[in-house]
Design an enzyme around this catalytic site. Structure first.
Site, short mmCIF file in Angstrom:
data_model
loop_
_atom_site.label_atom_id
_atom_site.label_comp_id
_atom_site.label_asym_id
_atom_site.label_seq_id
_atom_site.Cartn_x
_atom_site.Cartn_y
_atom_site.Cartn_z
N ASP A 111 15.10 7.00 33.44
CA ASP A 111 14.58 7.80 32.32
C ASP A 111 13.15 8.22 32.60
O ASP A 111 12.75 9.33 32.30
CB ASP A 111 14.68 7.03 31.00
CG ASP A 111 13.84 5.76 30.98
OD1 ASP A 111 13.66 5.14 32.03
OD2 ASP A 111 13.36 5.38 29.89
N ARG A 136 6.30 3.65 33.26
CA ARG A 136 6.00 2.54 32.34
C ARG A 136 6.87 1.33 32.68
O ARG A 136 7.60 1.33 33.66
CB ARG A 136 6.17 2.99 30.89
CG ARG A 136 7.60 3.31 30.51
CD ARG A 136 7.68 3.73 29.05
NE ARG A 136 9.03 4.08 28.67
CZ ARG A 136 9.35 5.14 27.92
NH1 ARG A 136 8.41 5.97 27.51
NH2 ARG A 136 10.60 5.37 27.58
N ASP A 137 6.82 0.33 31.81
CA ASP A 137 7.58 -0.90 32.07
C ASP A 137 9.04 -0.70 31.67
O ASP A 137 9.59 -1.46 30.87
CB ASP A 137 6.97 -2.06 31.28
CG ASP A 137 6.93 -1.75 29.78
OD1 ASP A 137 7.10 -0.57 29.41
OD2 ASP A 137 6.75 -2.69 28.99
N GLU A 138 9.67 0.35 32.20
CA GLU A 138 11.06 0.64 31.84
C GLU A 138 11.80 1.11 33.09
O GLU A 138 12.51 0.34 33.70
CB GLU A 138 11.11 1.67 30.71
CG GLU A 138 12.53 1.91 30.22
CD GLU A 138 12.59 2.47 28.82
OE1 GLU A 138 11.54 2.79 28.24
OE2 GLU A 138 13.71 2.60 28.30
N TRP A 193 25.70 8.43 25.40
CA TRP A 193 25.08 7.66 26.47
C TRP A 193 26.16 7.16 27.43
O TRP A 193 26.36 7.75 28.50
CB TRP A 193 24.23 6.52 25.88
CG TRP A 193 22.78 6.92 25.77
CD1 TRP A 193 21.75 6.47 26.52
CD2 TRP A 193 22.21 7.89 24.87
NE1 TRP A 193 20.58 7.09 26.16
CE2 TRP A 193 20.83 7.96 25.16
CE3 TRP A 193 22.72 8.71 23.88
CZ2 TRP A 193 19.97 8.82 24.47
CZ3 TRP A 193 21.87 9.56 23.19
CH2 TRP A 193 20.52 9.60 23.49
N GLU A 212 9.06 13.29 27.62
CA GLU A 212 9.99 12.59 26.74
C GLU A 212 9.99 13.19 25.34
O GLU A 212 11.01 13.22 24.67
CB GLU A 212 9.57 11.11 26.68
CG GLU A 212 10.51 10.21 25.92
CD GLU A 212 10.13 8.75 26.07
OE1 GLU A 212 8.98 8.47 26.47
OE2 GLU A 212 10.98 7.89 25.79
#
Ligand code: RAM
Length: 927
Positions: A507, A511-513, A571, A793
């Site tokens: 995605d 970042r922390d993703e 999704w 985003e």
């Protein structure tokens, strides 16, 4: 030749002439196996098929027959093919011709050639000799053990960067230091060939005798569902092995396997490496050197490396020659060993590895405080910085920090990295100049802050490069038009793809993703196929998605890794949509043959377990990140979706059931196809009963009404859920709603990708262009006007007026809204696949000129070769050039009602559309 009399030359030319026109020049090019692999070493054999392209030597170039020959050595080709000879097959097929020879095994190396007969039956020339070589196909082929360092831990201290934690609060965690592993061995005889097979739980970098096995490749073996499957790589290392003493050196780090990605899960593991060197000597004997307890382990200069948190490098700990023979390794310890777990499949790689793809030079560098420099890359990018001749001094640690955007005072804004520290440090061992880049981390950034350099020195733009990393997929398409801001949008879409096609479709990259969110992937997949050759990339990722299907049949919302929730509408439907899109773009049926049973199980899961009277239940994201959401305003939340989850989910169940019907037909599963067709009809009825209200309004959710939204109309109109009469009424409501919304889009991840195509289809071309060219919030070009160089985003992730959006989830490199890209190629320029003859066997050329555009063009490297469509208009005169690749055909749909005006290469056509053979054509018409 010059000595031959003119008459003889003329006779020869005359004799050759028909051949020159037909056949002699027809030599297959771009020869690949499986999912576009060119001469692969370590191939998976999962899709052993052959593809080639033909040069477009004249209009109508096509193939009527082919012959493929496969041999055990190159010198046997073409006449003594000892493995397989297809014989002359009368067929136009030039993409994914299945290998039908004897079964192949691990390590088998085969050579192949192809020739074709053209459209008049003239025999062409043989292609070059190609090869492929199998990797290790089974766990039992691996003879050694997993090894890791039994090494000291380190402690990472940092300022906790989370809005929930007071600013400046210190935190820390313990980590395992990256392991350096080595093994010396002797090669007593002359080496004829050598292969190094490798994989890791984590990521590795390997060298032999101090030479990297593949210097461009990074972050291998890549991310898979680690407890189920790991990818393996094969390297031809013949030229690296020397007679006498040799050494293998391997660095292994956490990658996606261990480290801070798992922070919330508290299962901090350490990385492991598995390798096997196989040497064949000139006397035919073989030697195998595998990882085991005889290897040596140590810490080294990279003292810390983490996907989110960055890398720390200490040059004082460098060990010159550690990966060469004769190094003094007395201080090194025995590695820890682990037996190979049979439950985890070791599979040869199926995608291209992440690689260094390009280097950017910064646009500028500014000193913002004494000794603190900010480099602006001019482009939000993903990868790492490379310091080049950077002046350093002993005793001063160089610190690199990153950001996508600056605060108004010119300092870095890092809040949107959330808990990802994303900092690198370099500790010099002496005064001097260093050239260095990190290895065990990556960053998403436009700005790099550099501090701790040699005092008084001012670095220039030449002292830092931005190394762009992504899977090594070639660019296969481009779009350009007369609106420069749309061209920037196209560039932003492509950069969004570069930044997030990093082993898995993520995605966001910063970042922390950085997770493989299925919704983002399914909306963007169609666009991605136009920009790059993503076939192998998605083939591999779909294995991850299927690996995470649960016993009931539910697909995950995130793959690999997973998150708590699964099965959400729009999704996890990626499990059906992405294979379907791969079929459309590449004509590849293999993906859905491989996963067919699981895909069917998913459709049944939705029918039997996740819906009530076929209305989809369960957790969902609705129209994720819809701007101006009334429900968000009402609830006081940062985000919300006016379009109900159940509506999105039920519509997707319908759409994917129809895709399954199509796929079942292609695979000859007629009974299944009938079942899916019937189910789709039932879902359609249920959808209309639940969500469609009075006079075509889509504003009900069972007995209640909900706030009207653009997406609630777009979804059923796009997926064909409404009967003709209702669709007309709903289309009217959609247009009204858009006007009520100030002629702005008001759509999130689900509605945005289908907005312009639905509008064009209902005859609202002007409105589609109005939204595409709109420059005020929310719109694509609003982001361009704010200086975006990637997709965001949120529509207002940053604005010149308000600055950075304060939300925690606010990525400036998020490809989902880039899903408009397909419309630019397919409808603005007019170049698309044909659903009835996928993989560009027939190309649909159907431009829809509009808006302010006076010209638009697109090219795409199809499986048959290059296709392009380029139009320009002046007043009502429209001139259009079309290129149809050899062995393909094209359907031209003329964008006019004045059919009398249409001419192709000067000849009147008098029809709304026309089918053409391969070739270059010029169309003129009056709009
Ligand atoms: C966030 C990201 C991602 C989205 C999920 C639902 O983490 O925005 O793109 O798919 O939420």
């Amino acid at each position: 030749m010059s000595k031959l009399p003119m008459k003889t030359i003329a006779t020869i030319l005359f004799a050759l002439f028909p051949l020159a026109l037909h056949g002699a020049g027809l030599k297959p090019t771009s020869t690949t196996v499986g999912e576009s692999f060119r001469n692969p070493v370590g191939y998976s054999l999962q899709d052993l098929s052959f593809s080639w392209q033909l040069p477009l030597v004249r209009n109508g170039t096509a193939q009527t027959a082919y012959r493929v020959v496969v041999a055990s050595s190159a010198d046997k080709l073409p006449d003594k093919a000892d493995v397989w000879d297809s014989g002359k097959i009368d067929s136009p097929q030039s993409v994914k011709v299945d290998y039908k020879g004897p079964a192949l095994r691990s390590r088998d190396r085969r050579y192949w050639m192809v020739k074709v007969w053209d459209e008049v039956g003239a025999e062409g020339a043989w292609s070059e000799v190609n090869h492929f070589e199998a990797g290790l196909m089974d766990n039992s082929e691996w003879k050694g053990q997993w090894i890791s360092g039994d090494l000291p831990t380190g402690r990472k201290e940092y300022l906790f960067n989370r809005s929930s934690v007071p600013k400046g609060k210190k935190a820390s965690y313990d980590f395992m230091k990256p392991a350096y592993l080595r093994k010396e061995f002797g090669a007593s005889k002359e080496v004829t060939s050598a292969r190094f097979y490798a994989t890791a739980k984590g990521i590795y970098k390997a060298s032999i005798n101090g030479r990297q096995l593949d210097s461009r490749t990074q972050w291998v073996p890549g991310w898979t569902q680690h407890d189920i499957r790991l990818q393996t790589d094969t390297y031809d290392v013949t030229s690296l092995i020397q007679q006498g003493g040799n050494a293998i050196g391997v660095l292994v780090g956490d990658g996606w396997f261990a480290g801070q990605l798992h922070r919330k899960r508290r299962d901090n593991k350490k990385p492991w490496f598995l390798g096997q060197l196989e040497i064949t000597y000139s006397d035919g004997t073989k030697e195998v050197i595998s990882t085991d307890g005889t290897w040596q382990a140590s810490t080294g200069p990279i003292v810390f490396g983490d996907i989110f948190d960055g890398e720390d490098y200490d040059a004082n700990a460098e060990m010159p020659g550690w990966d060469k023979p004769g190094f003094n390794a007395r201080e090194w310890t025995k590695p820890e060993v682990q037996d190979i777990d049979k439950a985890v499949a070791l599979d040869p790689r199926r995608n291209q590895p992440v690689s260094e793809m390009q280097e950017l030079t910064p646009a500028s560098v500014k000193e913002i405080a004494d000794g603190v420099f900010i480099f602006d890359m001019g482009q939000n990018m993903v990868g790492w910085p490379r310091l080049v001749d950077m002046p350093v001094e002993k005793g001063s640690v160089v610190k690199l920090r990153f950001a996508e955007v600056l605060r108004p005072d010119g300092t870095l804004y890092v809040d949107n990295y959330r808990a990802a520290i994303s900092e690198d440090t370099y500790t010099p061992k002496e005064d001097g100049r260093i050239t260095w880049a990190p290895t065990l981390t990556f960053h998403g950034f436009q700005y790099v802050e550099v501090s701790g350099l040699k005092k008084g020195e001012k670095p220039g733009v030449g002292n830092l490069k931005g190394v762009v990393l992504h899977n090594a997929m070639p660019m296969t398409g481009g779009f350009e038009c007369s609106n420069e801001k749309i061209n920037r949008l196209q560039s932003n879409i492509q950069w969004g793809q570069r930044g997030n096609f990093f082993s898995v479709p993520t995605d966001c990259p910063q970042r922390d993703e950085r997770l493989g969110w299925t919704g983002d992937a399914q909306v963007f997949a169609p666009t991605s196929t136009f920009n790059m050759d993503v076939e192998g990339f998605f083939t591999k990722w779909l294995v991850d998605v299927n690996d995470l299907q649960d016993e009931r049949g539910a697909y995950p919302n995130v793959a690999p890794f997973g998150v708590k929730n699964r099965g959400s509408g729009g999704w996890s439907d990626a499990g059906i949509i992405v294979p379907y899109e791969m079929y459309m773009a590449y004509g590849n049926t293999k993906i859905f043959e491989d996963h067919y049973d699981q895909m069917k199980k998913w459709i049944h899961f939705l029918r039997d377990h996740s819906s009530k009277n076929l209305i989809r239940m369960g957790f969902g994201f609705g129209d994720w990140l819809q701007p101006n959401s009334v429900s968000a305003q009402r609830s006081g939340k940062e985000r919300g979706s006016d379009t109900p989850n159940a509506l999105v989910g039920t519509a997707y169940h319908y759409r994917t059931t129809l895709m399954m019907e199509h796929m079942a037909r292609v695979l000859g599963k007629e009974d299944d196809a009938k079942e899916f067709a019937a189910l789709a009809q039932e879902i359609k009825v249920a959808f209309n009963r639940a969500f469609v209200g009075e006079a075509g309004r889509v504003d009900r959710n069972g007995k209640k009404t909900f706030t009207e939204s653009q997406t609630a109309y777009l979804v059923p109109l796009s997926f064909g859920l409404l009967d003709e009469e209702t669709a007309k009424l709903a289309a009217g409501h959609l247009v009204r709603k858009i006007k009520e919304d100030g002629s702005h889009l008001n759509t999130g991840f689900i509605g945005t990708p289908i907005l312009t195509s639905v509008l064009a289809r209902i005859g609202e071309v002007d409105l589609a262009y109005e939204l595409l060219e709109k420059e005020t919030y929310p719109s694509w070009l609003f982001t361009v006007n704010q200086g975006a160089t990637t997709m965001w985003e949120r529509w207002d992730a940053y604005s010149k007026e308000k600055g950075i959006h304060p939300a925690r989830g606010n990525s400036l490199n998020h490809y989902a809204y880039g899903a408009i890209g397909k419309w630019l190629y397919a409808s603005v320029a007019g170049l698309n696949y044909d659903e009835r003859q996928p993989g560009y066997k027939n190309v649909i050329f159907a431009p829809i000129p509009g808006g302010t555009l006076t010209h638009a063009s697109a090219w795409h490297q199809t499986p048959y070769g290059r296709a392009s469509s380029a139009w320009k208009k002046s007043g009502d005169s429209f001139e259009w050039k079309v290129e149809i690749p050899a062995n393909s055909t094209g359907t031209l749909v003329f964008p006019t009602r004045k059919l009398d005006s249409v001419k192709v290469d000067g000849d009147p056509v008098g029809a709304a559309s026309m089918n053409l053979k391969s070739g270059n054509y010029t169309v003129t018409l009056k709009l």
